[in-house]
Design a protein around this motif. Structure first.
Motif, PDB file in Angstrom:
ATOM      1  N   LYS A 341       2.657  -0.106  -5.640  1.00 45.17           N
ATOM      2  CA  LYS A 341       1.686  -1.143  -6.004  1.00 45.17           C
ATOM      3  C   LYS A 341       2.270  -2.160  -6.971  1.00 45.17           C
ATOM      4  O   LYS A 341       1.545  -2.991  -7.494  1.00 45.17           O
ATOM      5  N   GLN A 342       3.579  -2.083  -7.188  1.00 43.85           N
ATOM      6  CA  GLN A 342       4.244  -3.127  -7.964  1.00 43.85           C
ATOM      7  C   GLN A 342       4.513  -4.311  -7.038  1.00 43.85           C
ATOM      8  O   GLN A 342       4.885  -4.130  -5.886  1.00 43.85           O
ATOM      9  N   TRP A 343       4.317  -5.514  -7.572  1.00 45.91           N
ATOM     10  CA  TRP A 343       4.554  -6.727  -6.786  1.00 45.91           C
ATOM     11  C   TRP A 343       5.555  -7.587  -7.543  1.00 45.91           C
ATOM     12  O   TRP A 343       5.504  -7.687  -8.756  1.00 45.91           O
ATOM     13  N   VAL A 344       6.475  -8.218  -6.801  1.00 41.71           N
ATOM     14  CA  VAL A 344       7.604  -8.849  -7.467  1.00 41.71           C
ATOM     15  C   VAL A 344       7.234 -10.065  -8.301  1.00 41.71           C
ATOM     16  O   VAL A 344       8.032 -10.518  -9.117  1.00 41.71           O
ATOM     17  N   ASP A 345       6.052 -10.641  -8.114  1.00 44.41           N
ATOM     18  CA  ASP A 345       5.660 -11.766  -8.964  1.00 44.41           C
ATOM     19  C   ASP A 345       5.357 -11.303 -10.373  1.00 44.41           C
ATOM     20  O   ASP A 345       5.414 -12.069 -11.321  1.00 44.41           O
ATOM     21  N   LEU A 346       5.056 -10.006 -10.548  1.00 39.25           N
ATOM     22  CA  LEU A 346       4.663  -9.508 -11.861  1.00 39.25           C
ATOM     23  C   LEU A 346       4.926  -8.006 -11.978  1.00 39.25           C
ATOM     24  O   LEU A 346       4.004  -7.213 -12.041  1.00 39.25           O
ATOM     25  N   PRO A 347       6.192  -7.588 -11.971  1.00 34.97           N
ATOM     26  CA  PRO A 347       6.480  -6.170 -12.173  1.00 34.97           C
ATOM     27  C   PRO A 347       6.132  -5.776 -13.601  1.00 34.97           C
ATOM     28  O   PRO A 347       6.572  -6.417 -14.547  1.00 34.97           O
ATOM     29  N   VAL A 348       5.318  -4.755 -13.765  1.00 34.07           N
ATOM     30  CA  VAL A 348       4.808  -4.411 -15.092  1.00 34.07           C
ATOM     31  C   VAL A 348       5.022  -2.939 -15.401  1.00 34.07           C
ATOM     32  O   VAL A 348       4.952  -2.084 -14.526  1.00 34.07           O
ATOM     33  N   GLY A 349       5.284  -2.658 -16.671  1.00 32.57           N
ATOM     34  CA  GLY A 349       5.440  -1.290 -17.136  1.00 32.57           C
ATOM     35  C   GLY A 349       5.149  -1.222 -18.619  1.00 32.57           C
ATOM     36  O   GLY A 349       4.493  -2.094 -19.191  1.00 32.57           O
ATOM     37  N   GLU A 350       5.644  -0.187 -19.277  1.00 39.82           N
ATOM     38  CA  GLU A 350       5.491  -0.065 -20.723  1.00 39.82           C
ATOM     39  C   GLU A 350       6.290  -1.153 -21.425  1.00 39.82           C
ATOM     40  O   GLU A 350       7.328  -1.600 -20.922  1.00 39.82           O
ATOM     41  N   GLN A 351       5.799  -1.581 -22.582  1.00 39.98           N
ATOM     42  CA  GLN A 351       6.487  -2.614 -23.345  1.00 39.98           C
ATOM     43  C   GLN A 351       6.662  -2.155 -24.796  1.00 39.98           C
ATOM     44  O   GLN A 351       5.750  -1.573 -25.382  1.00 39.98           O
ATOM     45  N   SER A 381      10.045  -0.366  -7.963  1.00 43.06           N
ATOM     46  CA  SER A 381       9.276  -0.995  -6.899  1.00 43.06           C
ATOM     47  C   SER A 381       9.699  -0.387  -5.568  1.00 43.06           C
ATOM     48  O   SER A 381      10.897  -0.281  -5.281  1.00 43.06           O
ATOM     49  N   ALA A 382       8.724   0.038  -4.777  1.00 39.36           N
ATOM     50  CA  ALA A 382       9.003   0.646  -3.480  1.00 39.36           C
ATOM     51  C   ALA A 382       8.432  -0.229  -2.373  1.00 39.36           C
ATOM     52  O   ALA A 382       7.261  -0.619  -2.418  1.00 39.36           O
ATOM     53  N   LYS A 383       9.257  -0.531  -1.371  1.00 38.14           N
ATOM     54  CA  LYS A 383       8.828  -1.402  -0.280  1.00 38.14           C
ATOM     55  C   LYS A 383       7.720  -0.737   0.522  1.00 38.14           C
ATOM     56  O   LYS A 383       7.742   0.456   0.797  1.00 38.14           O
ATOM     57  N   GLY A 397      13.752  -0.983  -5.329  1.00 37.26           N
ATOM     58  CA  GLY A 397      14.685  -1.106  -6.427  1.00 37.26           C
ATOM     59  C   GLY A 397      14.005  -1.025  -7.772  1.00 37.26           C
ATOM     60  O   GLY A 397      12.870  -0.540  -7.891  1.00 37.26           O
ATOM     61  N   THR A 398      14.688  -1.531  -8.790  1.00 39.90           N
ATOM     62  CA  THR A 398      14.200  -1.452 -10.166  1.00 39.90           C
ATOM     63  C   THR A 398      14.305  -2.801 -10.852  1.00 39.90           C
ATOM     64  O   THR A 398      15.344  -3.464 -10.776  1.00 39.90           O
ATOM     65  N   PHE A 399      13.216  -3.207 -11.478  1.00 40.71           N
ATOM     66  CA  PHE A 399      13.209  -4.401 -12.330  1.00 40.71           C
ATOM     67  C   PHE A 399      13.373  -3.958 -13.782  1.00 40.71           C
ATOM     68  O   PHE A 399      12.806  -2.946 -14.191  1.00 40.71           O
ATOM     69  N   ASP A 400      14.126  -4.709 -14.547  1.00 45.79           N
ATOM     70  CA  ASP A 400      14.111  -4.510 -15.994  1.00 45.79           C
ATOM     71  C   ASP A 400      14.208  -5.870 -16.664  1.00 45.79           C
ATOM     72  O   ASP A 400      14.829  -6.798 -16.138  1.00 45.79           O
TER      73      ASP A 400
END
Length: 412
Positions: A341-351, A381-383, A397-400
């Motif tokens: 449910k992650q979308w590349v316009d706004l990958p979100v996690g802990e901050q 993020s999983a396709k 893949g993984t966003f950071d």
């Protein structure tokens, strides 16, 4: 930020020309492209990076709802104005450097990186009009930014550039009940404009007004203890932007969530203050971003976010007669932990945010310097393909990401 590949969009347009693809189908494909690149007007911390409107950025915003040395505190809690004296004006100047990286789980050659620089200015003024009443005015302005991962990364394709400009006007009033209690309230007028483009499609600039309000109460039982509780309502922006090369317009509504803040200050000694804040951001109301081109049922980006909690602590220490030193830390929970449910316009996690600051006085002007590092963490993020008309994530893949903030605030 970007997502699905441009070749699929270009192919859809070409197919339409050669095989008379229906306009509604083209609208569906275009919606998918725009879904990846439209500014969502939100981050886990809200539309505005909070540092632009923070009263005490050197402590990561800890205790902002009770910090009365800066007029910017009215943004978090308008009741603080009752303790600001006859008149107080603060100008916040800030710039940040945002970098996002994507590491492709399938093909390392399709890794991507995007970077953006953004300055901002905010102005706050509180003025006492009677023994018990203060009036305040806050004006926050943020410039536009552009992010591009290039043409070779795994999610390449929809985004060439995005520009988002927002100006918020927040008049407010506080009433001092007695020496211990004060209450306050304000009205928020938010103006936003956006324009975005890809190599295949582009929107014309569209603007919108949104409205909201904020309320607060502050309690000072002793000179060494302040407590504050405040509430900022949600606001909703609606855009209806025409496409530059297609006979379509895209409509979408974006909500900025309501925020509840509980702040405290404890004076350990004459030289040392400890500050803390706990915030609740009601992101669970944001279930999906729906994009409608008028000739189809629209495409929904499934968000399904959870509410976010933010915890901040900080210390403010008087080093000598000229300088005060500050340090702070904050942590925000993740609104979405499901990679599908992650979308590349706004990958979100802990901050995680780490800040330091120093303040001094020059004649009658208070000068407050700060630096803050925001660790946006790693987001998997999983396709996943489309389910009906609901769009899912499009990369494996993984966003950071991280943000460097630097700023200076002037208080008169």
């Amino acid at each position: 930020m970007s997502t699905n590949r441009l070749p699929s969009i270009t192919s859809a347009v070409s197919t339409k020309q050669s095989s008379n693809l229906s306009l509604s189908r083209l609208a569906m494909m275009t919606s998918v492209a725009l879904a990846s690149s439209l500014p969502t007007m939100a981050s886990a911390s809200g539309l505005f990076l909070q540092e632009a409107v923070t009263a005490n950025a050197g402590v990561a915003g800890a205790g902002d709802g009770v910090y009365t040395e800066s007029a910017a505190a009215m943004w978090t809690n308008p009741a603080t104005m009752s303790y600001m004296g006859d008149s107080l004006t603060t100008i916040n100047l800030m710039a940040f450097d945002l970098k996002m990286k994507f590491h492709d789980a399938d093909t390392p050659a399709q890794d991507g990186e995007a970077q953006s620089y953004l300055p901002s200015i905010s102005i706050f003024h509180a003025h006492q009009v009677s023994e018990k009443v203060h009036l305040g005015l806050a004006l926050g302005a943020a410039g536009g930014s552009s992010l591009s991962y290039g043409d070779d990364w795994a999610g390449a394709g929809a985004l060439d550039s995005i520009t988002l400009n927002v100006i918020v006007l927040n008049p407010s009033l506080s009433y001092k009940i007695n020496d211990q209690w004060s209450v306050g309230g304000g009205v928020q007028f938010s103006w936003a404009a956006f324009e975005q483009s890809t190599v295949a499609i582009a929107t014309k600039q569209d603007t919108d007004w949104a409205y909201g309000y904020n309320l607060g109460v502050m309690y000072r039982p002793t000179d060494n203890l302040d407590l504050g509780l405040s509430y900022r309502s949600k606001s909703e922006h609606s855009f209806d932007a025409e496409l530059q090369t297609l006979p379509l317009s895209v409509s979408t509504e974006i909500e900025v969530p309501e925020i509840i803040d509980l702040s405290a200050r404890y004076g350990v000694s004459e030289d040392l203050n400890l500050l803390t804040s706990v915030q609740f951001h009601r992101w669970s109301a944001w279930e999906a971003t729906v994009l409608d081109l008028g000739v189809a049922n629209g495409v929904a980006i499934e968000r399904d976010w959870d509410d976010v909690w933010k915890f901040a602590i900080g210390a403010d220490y008087k080093l000598n007669s000229d300088w005060r030193l500050k340090a702070g830390f904050s942590y925000e929970t993740s609104p979405q932990d499901d990679p599908e449910k992650q979308w590349v316009d706004l990958p979100v996690g802990e901050q995680y945010r780490y800040s330091v600051g120093a303040s001094t006085n020059w004649d009658n002007v208070g000068i407050d310097f700060f630096y803050e590092y925001a660790d946006l963490g790693e987001v998997e993020s999983a396709k996943r393909s489309f389910v009906g008309e609901t769009a899912r994530a499009g990369v494996n893949g993984t966003f950071d990401g991280r943000i460097h903030f630097v700023g200076v605030n002037f208080t008169i």
